[in-house]
Design a protein around this motif. Structure first.
Motif, PDB file in Angstrom:
ATOM      1  N   GLU A   1      32.655 -30.402  14.731  1.00  0.00           N
ATOM      2  CA  GLU A   1      31.792 -29.397  15.004  1.00  0.00           C
ATOM      3  C   GLU A   1      32.400 -28.284  15.513  1.00  0.00           C
TER       4      GLU A   1
ATOM      5  N   GLY B   1      32.275 -36.344  16.220  1.00  0.00           N
ATOM      6  CA  GLY B   1      31.469 -35.302  15.514  1.00  0.00           C
ATOM      7  C   GLY B   1      31.644 -34.059  16.322  1.00  0.00           C
ATOM      8  N   GLU B   2      31.525 -34.240  17.734  1.00  0.00           N
ATOM      9  CA  GLU B   2      31.590 -33.073  18.532  1.00  0.00           C
ATOM     10  C   GLU B   2      32.855 -31.921  18.188  1.00  0.00           C
TER      11      GLU B   2
ATOM     12  N   GLY C   1      34.407 -42.313  20.623  1.00  0.00           N
ATOM     13  CA  GLY C   1      33.050 -42.856  20.007  1.00  0.00           C
ATOM     14  C   GLY C   1      32.854 -41.660  18.799  1.00  0.00           C
ATOM     15  N   VAL C   2      32.065 -42.523  17.947  1.00  0.00           N
ATOM     16  CA  VAL C   2      31.705 -41.630  16.829  1.00  0.00           C
ATOM     17  C   VAL C   2      31.093 -40.223  16.848  1.00  0.00           C
ATOM     18  N   SER C   3      30.172 -40.180  18.025  1.00  0.00           N
ATOM     19  CA  SER C   3      29.374 -38.992  18.339  1.00  0.00           C
ATOM     20  C   SER C   3      30.416 -38.034  18.978  1.00  0.00           C
ATOM     21  N   GLU C   4      31.484 -38.312  19.930  1.00  0.00           N
ATOM     22  CA  GLU C   4      32.579 -37.456  20.378  1.00  0.00           C
ATOM     23  C   GLU C   4      33.595 -37.016  19.260  1.00  0.00           C
TER      24      GLU C   4
ATOM     25  N   ARG D   1      40.799 -35.718  23.494  1.00  0.00           N
ATOM     26  CA  ARG D   1      39.369 -36.311  23.850  1.00  0.00           C
ATOM     27  C   ARG D   1      39.305 -37.656  24.164  1.00  0.00           C
TER      28      ARG D   1
ATOM     29  N   ASN E   1      38.902 -39.998  27.799  1.00  0.00           N
ATOM     30  CA  ASN E   1      37.912 -41.172  28.132  1.00  0.00           C
ATOM     31  C   ASN E   1      38.788 -42.307  28.098  1.00  0.00           C
TER      32      ASN E   1
END
Length: 266
Positions: free
Chosen positions: A52, A48-49, A43-46, A34, A38
Motif C-alpha cells: 500500500e 500488505g502495508e 506477515g501477510v498484513s505487513e 521490513r 522483525n
C-alpha cells in the motif's frame, strides 16, 4: 537450465520493462527491510502495508519512477524519428476509411453504436494473414516511404490529413482491398473467421476506458462497407471501373464487385 529465450522488445517497451524491474527491485528491498526489522519474518498484513505504501498517489518513489519512465520514453519517441515513420503509417492508412466509426479519443469505448478501437490489432492481424506477409510488408514499406517523403518536404507543416488525402495513400489502400476481395470469395466462412480472430485478439479494457465491444456480423458489415466505399464509388462509373481494370485486372475487379454484392445483402 531453462531454454526460454528473452523477449526482444523495441526501445520504448524495453525502457518501460526496465523501470518495471526497478520498481520490483525497490519493492523487494522494502519487503526485505521490513522482514529484517522483525527478526527475519514478515506477515501477510505487513506485506500488505508495504504494498500500500508503494501504491499511494503521493509516493515520491513511485512518482519519480513514473516521471523518469515518461521522460525516457519521450526521448526515445523523438530519437526514433517519431515511431509513425517505422510502423504506424500503414496501420493509420488502413484504419482511416472507417475511423469515423470509432469513438473519439477519451470517449467510452463502443459508445453511440460505434466500433471498438480494440478491434484494430486483430483487424490488422487478419489482413496480414489473408493477403500474406509479402504483400503486407510491401504495403508497410510503401506507407513508410510516403510518410518519410512528406515529412521531409513539409517539415513542421506535416499533417496526417495530407497523407490520407494523397493519391498514393489511396493506391496503397485500394491495392490491399482489391487483393483482400479475392480472399473473401467464401464470404460466410471468411467473415466468421475474421470476426473470431478480431475478437480473440481484442485487448482487455483498461481502467475507466469502457467495455470492449466485440465485433459481430453487423459490425463486420459496417467495417467492410466503410473500407470499400471508395472502390464502390469508383465502380459507379464506366471511367472509374476502366481505371480499376487497367490497374488491377478484370478478374480482380470482378472479385471486388462480388464482394460488394455480398456486403449489400449482409
Amino acid at each position: 537450465m531453462s531454454d526460454n529465450k528473452p523477449i526482444d522488445l523495441e526501445p520504448g517497451p524495453a525502457a518501460v520493462r526496465g523501470y518495471l524491474y526497478r520498481a520490483a527491485n525497490l519493492l523487494a528491498r522494502a519487503l526485505r527491510d521490513r522482514a529484517k526489522a522483525n527478526g527475519g519474518s514478515i506477515g501477510v498484513s505487513e506485506i500488505g502495508e508495504v504494498l500500500e505504501s508503494f501504491k499511494r498517489p503521493d509516493s515520491p518513489v513511485v512518482g519519480a519512477i513514473c516521471q523518469a519512465a515518461w521522460d525516457d520514453c519521450g526521448a526515445i519517441f523523438e530519437s526514433e524519428g517519431r515511431g509513425e515513420d517505422r510502423k504506424a503509417p500503414f496501420l493509420r492508412l488502413m484504419v482511416w476509411p472507417f475511423a469515423h466509426l470509432l469513438p473519439e479519443h477519451g470517449s467510452r469505448d463502443g459508445a453511440g453504436g460505434t466500433l471498438s478501437r480494440r478491434i484494430i490489432p486483430g483487424y490488422m492481424a487478419a489482413l496480414e494473414d489473408m493477403v500474406g506477409p509479402v504483400l503486407f510488408g510491401r504495403q508497410q514499406e510503401r506507407s513508410r516511404e510516403l510518410v518519410r517523403t512528406m515529412r521531409t518536404a513539409r517539415g513542421g507543416a506535416f499533417r496526417w490529413e495530407d497523407v490520407y488525402e494523397d493519391r498514393h495513400s489511396g493506391d496503397i489502400v485500394d491495392d490491399m482491398l482489391v487483393h483482400l476481395a479475392g480472399e473473401l470469395e467464401d464470404f460466410d466462412r471468411q467473415r466468421d473467421w475474421f470476426i473470431g480472430l478480431v475478437n480473440d485478439s481484442m485487448p482487455l479494457p483498461t481502467n475507466g476506458s469502457g467495455h470492449a465491444v466485440a465485433l459481430d456480423d453487423d459490425g463486420f458489415a459496417l467495417l467492410m462497407n466503410a473500407l470499400y466505399s471508395h472502390l464502390a464509388q469508383a465502380l459507379e462509373t464506366r471511367e472509374g471501373e476502366a481505371r480499376l481494370v487497367e490497374r488491377h485486372g478484370a478478374a480482380a475487379v470482378k472479385n471486388v464487385i462480388a464482394l460488394l454484392v455480398e456486403l449489400d445483402g449482409s
